[in-house]
Write an enzyme that holds these catalytic residues in place. Structure first.
Site, PDB file in Angstrom:
ATOM      1  N   GLU A   1      17.951 -17.379  -7.316  1.00  0.00           N
ATOM      2  CA  GLU A   1      17.505 -16.044  -7.717  1.00  0.00           C
ATOM      3  C   GLU A   1      16.926 -16.076  -9.141  1.00  0.00           C
ATOM      4  OE1 GLU A   1      16.824 -13.437  -6.309  1.00  0.00           O
ATOM      5  OE2 GLU A   1      16.921 -11.844  -7.787  1.00  0.00           O
TER       6      GLU A   1
ATOM      7  N   GLU B   1       8.191 -14.877 -10.352  1.00  0.00           N
ATOM      8  CA  GLU B   1       7.453 -13.655 -10.034  1.00  0.00           C
ATOM      9  C   GLU B   1       7.097 -12.846 -11.269  1.00  0.00           C
ATOM     10  OE1 GLU B   1       9.235 -10.589  -7.608  1.00  0.00           O
ATOM     11  OE2 GLU B   1      11.209 -10.940  -8.438  1.00  0.00           O
TER      12      GLU B   1
ATOM     13  N   TRP C   1      -2.660  -2.820  -1.718  1.00  0.00           N
ATOM     14  CA  TRP C   1      -2.323  -4.244  -1.857  1.00  0.00           C
ATOM     15  C   TRP C   1      -3.220  -4.936  -0.845  1.00  0.00           C
ATOM     16  CZ3 TRP C   1      -0.425  -8.300   1.116  1.00  0.00           C
ATOM     17  CH2 TRP C   1       0.069  -9.413   0.407  1.00  0.00           C
TER      18      TRP C   1
ATOM     19  N   ARG D   1       3.954  -0.110  -4.788  1.00  0.00           N
ATOM     20  CA  ARG D   1       3.714  -0.653  -3.447  1.00  0.00           C
ATOM     21  C   ARG D   1       2.418  -1.456  -3.366  1.00  0.00           C
ATOM     22  NH1 ARG D   1       6.897   1.673   0.405  1.00  0.00           N
ATOM     23  NH2 ARG D   1       5.466   0.898   1.975  1.00  0.00           N
TER      24      ARG D   1
ATOM     25  N   LYS E   1      13.068 -15.010 -10.030  1.00  0.00           N
ATOM     26  CA  LYS E   1      12.738 -13.973 -11.012  1.00  0.00           C
ATOM     27  C   LYS E   1      11.725 -14.498 -12.025  1.00  0.00           C
ATOM     28  CE  LYS E   1      14.853 -10.440  -9.676  1.00  0.00           C
ATOM     29  NZ  LYS E   1      14.405 -10.864  -8.350  1.00  0.00           N
TER      30      LYS E   1
ATOM     31  N   ASN F   1      -2.232   1.661   5.716  1.00  0.00           N
ATOM     32  CA  ASN F   1      -1.304   0.619   5.270  1.00  0.00           C
ATOM     33  C   ASN F   1      -1.014  -0.258   6.479  1.00  0.00           C
ATOM     34  OD1 ASN F   1       0.780  -0.889   4.163  1.00  0.00           O
ATOM     35  ND2 ASN F   1       2.309   0.714   4.446  1.00  0.00           N
ATOM     36  N   GLY F   2      -1.168  -1.568   6.337  1.00  0.00           N
ATOM     37  CA  GLY F   2      -0.886  -2.466   7.457  1.00  0.00           C
ATOM     38  C   GLY F   2      -2.074  -3.355   7.750  1.00  0.00           C
TER      39      GLY F   2
ATOM     40  N   HIS G   1      19.637 -36.933  -6.177  1.00  0.00           N
ATOM     41  CA  HIS G   1      18.915 -37.421  -4.995  1.00  0.00           C
ATOM     42  C   HIS G   1      17.401 -37.287  -5.163  1.00  0.00           C
ATOM     43  CE1 HIS G   1      22.652 -38.037  -2.861  1.00  0.00           C
ATOM     44  NE2 HIS G   1      23.037 -36.825  -3.247  1.00  0.00           N
TER      45      HIS G   1
ATOM     46  N   LYS H   1       6.056  -4.194  -3.839  1.00  0.00           N
ATOM     47  CA  LYS H   1       7.487  -3.992  -3.671  1.00  0.00           C
ATOM     48  C   LYS H   1       7.930  -4.147  -2.224  1.00  0.00           C
ATOM     49  CE  LYS H   1      11.532  -2.688  -5.239  1.00  0.00           C
ATOM     50  NZ  LYS H   1      12.242  -3.702  -6.027  1.00  0.00           N
TER      51      LYS H   1
ATOM     52  N   CYS I   1       0.834  -1.187   0.000  1.00  0.00           N
ATOM     53  CA  CYS I   1       0.000   0.000   0.000  1.00  0.00           C
ATOM     54  C   CYS I   1       0.875   1.246   0.000  1.00  0.00           C
ATOM     55  CB  CYS I   1      -0.949   0.069   1.182  1.00  0.00           C
ATOM     56  SG  CYS I   1      -2.051  -1.322   1.329  1.00  0.00           S
TER      57      CYS I   1
HETATM   58  O1  M6R Z   1      12.755  -4.992   0.725  1.00  0.00           O
HETATM   59  P1  M6R Z   1      13.295  -6.361   0.992  1.00  0.00           P
HETATM   60  O2  M6R Z   1      14.650  -6.569   0.423  1.00  0.00           O
HETATM   61  O3  M6R Z   1      13.258  -6.732   2.452  1.00  0.00           O
HETATM   62  O4  M6R Z   1      12.321  -7.345   0.233  1.00  0.00           O
HETATM   63  C1  M6R Z   1      12.442  -8.722   0.357  1.00  0.00           C
HETATM   64  C2  M6R Z   1      11.660  -9.433  -0.715  1.00  0.00           C
HETATM   65  O5  M6R Z   1      10.299  -9.140  -0.613  1.00  0.00           O
HETATM   66  C3  M6R Z   1      12.143  -9.044  -2.117  1.00  0.00           C
HETATM   67  O6  M6R Z   1      13.516  -9.264  -2.251  1.00  0.00           O
HETATM   68  C4  M6R Z   1      11.409  -9.838  -3.197  1.00  0.00           C
HETATM   69  O7  M6R Z   1      11.705 -11.190  -3.080  1.00  0.00           O
HETATM   70  C5  M6R Z   1      11.809  -9.290  -4.562  1.00  0.00           C
HETATM   71  N1  M6R Z   1      10.820  -8.365  -5.025  1.00  0.00           N
HETATM   72  C6  M6R Z   1      11.997 -10.319  -5.586  1.00  0.00           C
HETATM   73  O8  M6R Z   1      12.407  -9.770  -6.792  1.00  0.00           O
END
Ligand code: M6R
Length: 617
Positions: A486, A493, A75, A27, A490, A101-102, A509, A612, A2
């Site tokens: 990673e 997501e 969000w 956000r 990517k 927000n929250g 395994h 984000k 949010c």
């Molecule tokens: O702001 P942060 O680094 O704490 O966020 C952690 C994760 O939410 C963040 O790295 C998320 O996995 C990425 N958006 C992935 O690309």
């Protein structure tokens, strides 16, 4: 999670608020809404979907506002993302509006109490409780003192929240409160701003005020007054934002993510900038932990989420190798629930781009309660995690707007290497010339990143050709394993595809059963010059999957001819020291996922269901 904006000043509030929301849409983008004051009334508009829907609604039904304004991009947590659940929420007299927000954890009990008292609820959200509570408190005060009413409401709320409210009883006022959720004030000339992130007001002012835990701010055009929840004034920390509005623009790129990938050489260079003194010693000025404190560290625990967690996994290899300190890495959301063993000799490193991830923040608090020292590695200046930690290293990557972490990941790696080398320096685990040598290698990384970016066009073509694949597997060993994780994250997501990463040695395994004809398998190959044995083993792993029909996509150091015979596609990266390889090997993965997602028609800046900054647990 949010985005929130508030404005009081002479400009048209609606424009300031909507333009601010545009900067915060990363956000949350389930719905958006605004409330502005005008002619003694409160005007609200809100719409499900992206901000564009709200803009369209405002064009169809223009809102006249000349007083204070607030806005929200959502969000969803409580209640589906529809028009009714969108913020702002208003009281039954439509004289007061609230954005939030929250999560208000005790909302069910409060809702029951308010309904018994005659309040009519229209939404399924927890936020609406705050609107009715605030209205009740304001009425009790004869419709005067919205800030006092806000303080009273906050004392009753449990959970995490930033609340921002405006009421027709005081047209030139916006009141906000925060607990465990971000909120920052922008100080202008004859106007003031509130937002979840400075990006919302950076076009108007670069002077910001940090708000602490459990504080309430009264924002007028010519004043900013901050108190605690009991009304006692508190001192605030003011700071100058070191980037400007142009940094938060797309700059001709179709997506922020594309721009942020290209910005990586500069971002890594900025992380490394100014860390070495004239006599060649590493100096981490923001660190706040003394060399003496670092010399007593017996164990390191790295906590983080998502991409930041992957940075932590890579840091472990470097820190243990350079410093010989045992290092654990843990997903922040699991950390405090397993009763971890911590004491004053434990250094906890919390890695968080946003500095606001609730899981990481809660782990930081837990660690400090157990008397461990906490060092934060963050990108967002003034965010909660660095404020609550004993020390901080900022990555200085500039604002990252695309939901997928790219430049902040590479800069987290650079920051982790700096921390590892600094620990080795203060604990005398390496000779100065050895540390100098690695610093010298790190200093070349921006150029190496640039070189990778110049050669990734074939990766784009490859990604487009795989747009119909159902699954992609990723393999790596040593630091290449977190890089594989990673790469898979990517792809999940951004492209909404099944993607999984394995330590290549684990394949036999169980996971090798997944291999079938044509299945794309991306393999990160370590340098043959570094850990020779690892290199040979992964070459065998490539052969094993290829023998079973996999389509092998191999990321290997240029000149490593030994992998060519087994690579359906060979992606070459510059030769760099083994521990630093993730800085270059990650980039083809980012480009691959981004391009594949674009080929599928996905919005890579705002992938579905994500936000984000994840400020709920
Ligand atoms: O702001 P942060 O680094 O704490 O966020 C952690 C994760 O939410 C963040 O790295 C998320 O996995 C990425 N958006 C992935 O690309």
């Amino acid at each position: 999670m949010c985005g929130i904006v508030g404005y009081v000043g002479p400009q048209p509030a609606l424009d300031v608020v909507v333009n601010g929301l545009a900067r915060l849409e990363y956000r949350g983008y389930d719905s958006a809404g605004v409330a502005v004051q005008g002619g003694g009334a409160l005007h609200t508009e809100k719409r499900a979907g992206k901000l564009a829907n709200l803009r369209q609604a405002l064009e169809n039904h223009p809102v006249e506002g000349d007083g204070a304004g607030i806005g929200h991009t959502r969000w969803a947590t409580h209640g589906a993302p529809n028009d009714v659940n969108a913020h702002p929420h208003v009281d039954n007299d439509h004289r007061l509006a609230v954005v939030h927000n929250g999560i208000i954890e005790n909302f069910a009990a409060l809702r029951e109490e308010l309904e018994e008292a005659g309040c009519k609820f229209v939404s399924e959200t927890d936020t609406e409780v705050a609107a009715h509570l605030l209205s009740t408190e304001l009425k009790r005060r004869g419709d005067r003192d919205l800030a006092a009413a806000m303080r009273a409401v906050c004392r009753r709320l449990e959970g995490a929240f930033t609340l921002v409210a405006t009421s027709v009883e005081d047209p030139g006022l916006v009141v906000a409160a925060r607990r465990n959720s971000p909120l920052v004030v922008g100080r202008g000339e004859g106007e003031n701003f509130l937002a979840s992130d400075v990006a919302a007001f950076i076009a108007h002012t670069r002077e910001a005020v940090e708000l602490g835990q459990d504080q309430v701010v009264e924002l007028r055009a010519d004043s900013v007054a901050v108190t605690d929840y009991d009304g006692a004034p508190v001192d605030v920390n003011e700071y100058h934002v070191d980037w400007d509005a142009s940094a938060a623009e797309k700059d001709g790129y179709e997506y922020f993510m594309l721009k942020e990938i290209v910005e990586q050489p500069r971002a890594v260079a900025d992380t490394l900038l100014g860390r070495v003194t004239a006599d060649g010693r590493l100096a981490l000025d923001e660190m706040r932990l003394t060399p003496q404190q670092l010399r007593t560290v017996e164990k390191i625990v790295i906590i983080a989420c998502g991409t930041s967690y992957h940075a932590g996994l890579i840091a472990k290899y470097a820190i243990e190798h350079w410093c010989r300190i045992p290092c654990e890495v843990e997903v922040a959301s699991e950390f405090r629930y397993r009763d971890p063993i911590l004491d004053q000799q434990t250094l906890v490193i919390a890695i968080s781009q946003s500095g606001e991830s609730m899981d990481t923040l809660m782990a930081v608090r837990y660690a400090r309660e157990q008397r461990a020292r906490v060092l934060a590695i963050c990108n967002v200046n003034g965010s909660t995690i660095p404020r609550e930690s004993d020390g901080v290293l900022y990555t200085h990557a500039g604002p990252e707007v695309g939901v997928a972490a790219t430049k902040t990941f590479l800069t987290q790696l650079a920051a982790c290497y700096l921390v590892g080398l600094y620990l080795a320096q203060v604990r005398r685990m390496k000779f100065d010339d050895e540390i100098d040598a690695v610093i010298g290698q790190l200093a070349t990384m921006p150029d190496q990143v640039e070189r990778v970016l110049e050669t990734v066009e074939p990766v784009r073509e490859l990604a487009r050709s795989l747009a119909d694949a159902r699954t992609v597997l990723f393999l790596g060993r040593h630091v290449g394993y977190p890089v594989a994780l990673e790469g898979a994250l990517k792809l999940k997501e951004l492209a909404y595809m099944h993607a999984e990463a394995f330590a290549a040695g684990e394949l036999k395994h169980g996971p090798i059963a997944l291999i079938e004809e044509g299945l794309p398998v991306v393999v990160v190959v370590p340098s043959p010059k570094g850990r020779g044995v690892l290199h040979d083993k992964i070459v065998s792993n490539i052969q094993e999957v290829r023998a079973r029909g996999a389509r092998t996509i191999v990321i290997a150091e240029e000149g490593d001819e030994s992998v060519r015979p087994y690579s359906d596609t060979l992606i070459e990266i510059p030769a760099v020291p083994t521990l630093l390889q993730p800085i270059v090997s990650t980039i083809p993965m980012q480009v691959f996922a981004c391009e594949l997602a674009l080929a599928k028609g996905n919005d890579v800046d705002q992938p579905r269901n994500l936000a984000k900054s994840v400020t709920v647990e």
